[in-house]
Write a protein that holds these residues in place. Structure first.
Motif, PDB file in Angstrom:
ATOM      1  N   HIS A  37       9.137  -4.147 -15.377  1.00 51.11           N
ATOM      2  CA  HIS A  37      10.434  -3.848 -14.302  1.00 51.11           C
ATOM      3  C   HIS A  37      10.093  -3.810 -12.834  1.00 51.11           C
ATOM      4  O   HIS A  37      10.842  -3.609 -11.867  1.00 51.11           O
ATOM      5  CB  HIS A  37      10.845  -2.486 -14.512  1.00 51.11           C
ATOM      6  N   SER A  60       7.217  -9.095 -22.611  1.00 48.73           N
ATOM      7  CA  SER A  60       8.394  -9.645 -22.770  1.00 48.73           C
ATOM      8  C   SER A  60       9.440  -8.991 -23.338  1.00 48.73           C
ATOM      9  O   SER A  60      10.682  -9.281 -23.225  1.00 48.73           O
ATOM     10  CB  SER A  60       7.841 -11.006 -24.035  1.00 48.73           C
ATOM     11  N   TYR A  61       9.221  -7.918 -24.327  1.00 50.63           N
ATOM     12  CA  TYR A  61      10.311  -7.257 -24.959  1.00 50.63           C
ATOM     13  C   TYR A  61      10.864  -6.367 -24.118  1.00 50.63           C
ATOM     14  O   TYR A  61      12.198  -6.226 -23.781  1.00 50.63           O
ATOM     15  CB  TYR A  61       9.678  -6.284 -26.040  1.00 50.63           C
ATOM     16  N   TYR A  62      10.177  -5.631 -23.303  1.00 52.09           N
ATOM     17  CA  TYR A  62      10.654  -4.752 -22.077  1.00 52.09           C
ATOM     18  C   TYR A  62      11.439  -5.348 -21.190  1.00 52.09           C
ATOM     19  O   TYR A  62      12.588  -4.740 -20.597  1.00 52.09           O
ATOM     20  CB  TYR A  62       9.682  -3.763 -21.578  1.00 52.09           C
ATOM     21  N   ASN A  64      12.612  -8.593 -21.186  1.00 51.77           N
ATOM     22  CA  ASN A  64      13.618  -9.617 -21.979  1.00 51.77           C
ATOM     23  C   ASN A  64      13.461 -11.117 -21.054  1.00 51.77           C
ATOM     24  O   ASN A  64      14.198 -11.490 -20.472  1.00 51.77           O
ATOM     25  CB  ASN A  64      14.921  -9.393 -21.714  1.00 51.77           C
ATOM     26  N   ARG A  65      11.962 -11.345 -20.985  1.00 51.45           N
ATOM     27  CA  ARG A  65      11.533 -12.462 -20.054  1.00 51.45           C
ATOM     28  C   ARG A  65      10.317 -13.125 -20.628  1.00 51.45           C
ATOM     29  O   ARG A  65       9.540 -12.452 -21.257  1.00 51.45           O
ATOM     30  CB  ARG A  65      11.422 -12.150 -18.591  1.00 51.45           C
ATOM     31  N   GLU A  66      10.336 -14.415 -20.467  1.00 51.29           N
ATOM     32  CA  GLU A  66       9.027 -15.129 -20.944  1.00 51.29           C
ATOM     33  C   GLU A  66       7.711 -14.683 -19.906  1.00 51.29           C
ATOM     34  O   GLU A  66       7.673 -14.436 -18.787  1.00 51.29           O
ATOM     35  CB  GLU A  66       9.224 -16.775 -20.740  1.00 51.29           C
TER      36      GLU A  66
END
Length: 302
Positions: A37, A60-62, A64-66
């Motif tokens: 974030h 990646s989960y928190y 939502n990105r590679e």
């Protein structure tokens, strides 16, 4: 004022860590949530691959990105695949302002290609461009791509009539360029298993693949500047890795740690006490902990 190149970088030196946030307590997934974030280019130094894989999955989960992982330089069975991942990692680190990557501490001093050779040796292809397909073939050959009947893996390319397929190391999916004569009709991603075309693109880039005969005169330090947030396990860990490095490398890291925003995961309390330290009590409510310290976090990492 920066730390002397002849002295270890002090974990409690105010001038060395003016922009450093210290995480103590049960950091766990809070670090992943924090990195996801911050919305900055971020390089996380890792010590072992198991913890790095977990960290990558969580970020990646928190967010939502590679999240990219740079494999360590070791004798491994999948060295060719590792080399492709390194190629994509370095290109994105050099060009993507929101890139998040994990880099092994053990490779801090390992020789790498110059940043400009990675970021500038790029061929951009746009829909509507006029270009000879043979020029694309030659460019792919020069950059280290392997000719194959079908493109299924990174670093491969194929030519079939009016179509050129290739899989850049910095891309999640391979790219298909279709021609009418010498004009590019379409650029799309495609599925490497089914070979079916998917998302339409306005353009794509052919980036280089690392080769053994490259001019490897740089290190990861040359890819970093004050725009990068550095997340590390503590100055002691960096010092240990740099013990046998030359003075130029030590000086470069001293300057970097004297100016770049950082997150220190060593567990020590920062030089300004509570002002620059966040104690993660548990992983139960990561968002609440983050929001509670949001102003403090972005002030330090500005």
């Amino acid at each position: 004022m920066h730390p002397s190149v002849n002295e270890p970088i002090d974990e409690r030196s105010d001038h060395a860590y003016d922009g450093c946030l210290y995480i103590t307590g049960r950091a766990g997934s809070f670090v992943s949530f924090l990195v996801a974030h911050t919305r900055r280019k971020t390089l996380v130094l890792y010590e072992d691959e198991d913890s790095a894989d977990l960290l990558r999955e969580e970020i990646s989960y928190y967010g939502n990105r590679e999240v990219a992982l740079f494999p360590p330089f070791e004798d491994r069975f999948f060295e060719e695949e590792d080399n492709l991942r390194r190629s994509g990692f370095l290109y994105r680190l050099a060009t993507d302002s929101l890139f998040i990557g994990l880099f092994p501490v053990s490779s801090l001093t390992h020789p790498l290609p110059a940043r400009e050779n990675i970021s500038e040796d790029v061929m951009t292809i746009r829909v509507g461009d006029t270009v000879f397909p043979e020029d694309i073939h030659d460019n792919l050959d020069r950059k280290g791509y392997e000719l194959a009947p079908l493109v299924r893996e990174g670093g491969q390319y194929a030519k079939r009539g009016s179509i050129v397929d290739f899989f850049p190391p910095a891309s999640e999916k391979p790219v298909r360029c279709e021609f009418i004569g010498d004009q590019i009709l379409s650029v799309r991603h495609f599925n490497p298993l089914s070979q079916r075309s998917e998302k339409e693109l306005t353009h794509c880039e052919i980036t280089s693949i690392l080769k053994k005969d490259n001019d490897n005169s740089s290190t990861i330090m040359d890819y970093l500047d004050d725009s990068v947030t550095l997340v590390h396990p503590g100055a002691w860990c960096i010092n240990n890795t740099l013990a046998a490095a030359d003075l130029s490398t030590k000086s470069g890291w001293a300057r970097l740690l004297g100016g770049a925003p950082q997150i220190d995961l060593s567990g020590v309390v920062g030089p300004s006490g509570e002002q620059k330290t966040i104690k993660a009590v548990s992983n139960d409510d990561l968002r609440q902990l983050f929001l509670q310290h949001k102003t403090q976090i972005f002030h330090i990492l500005r």
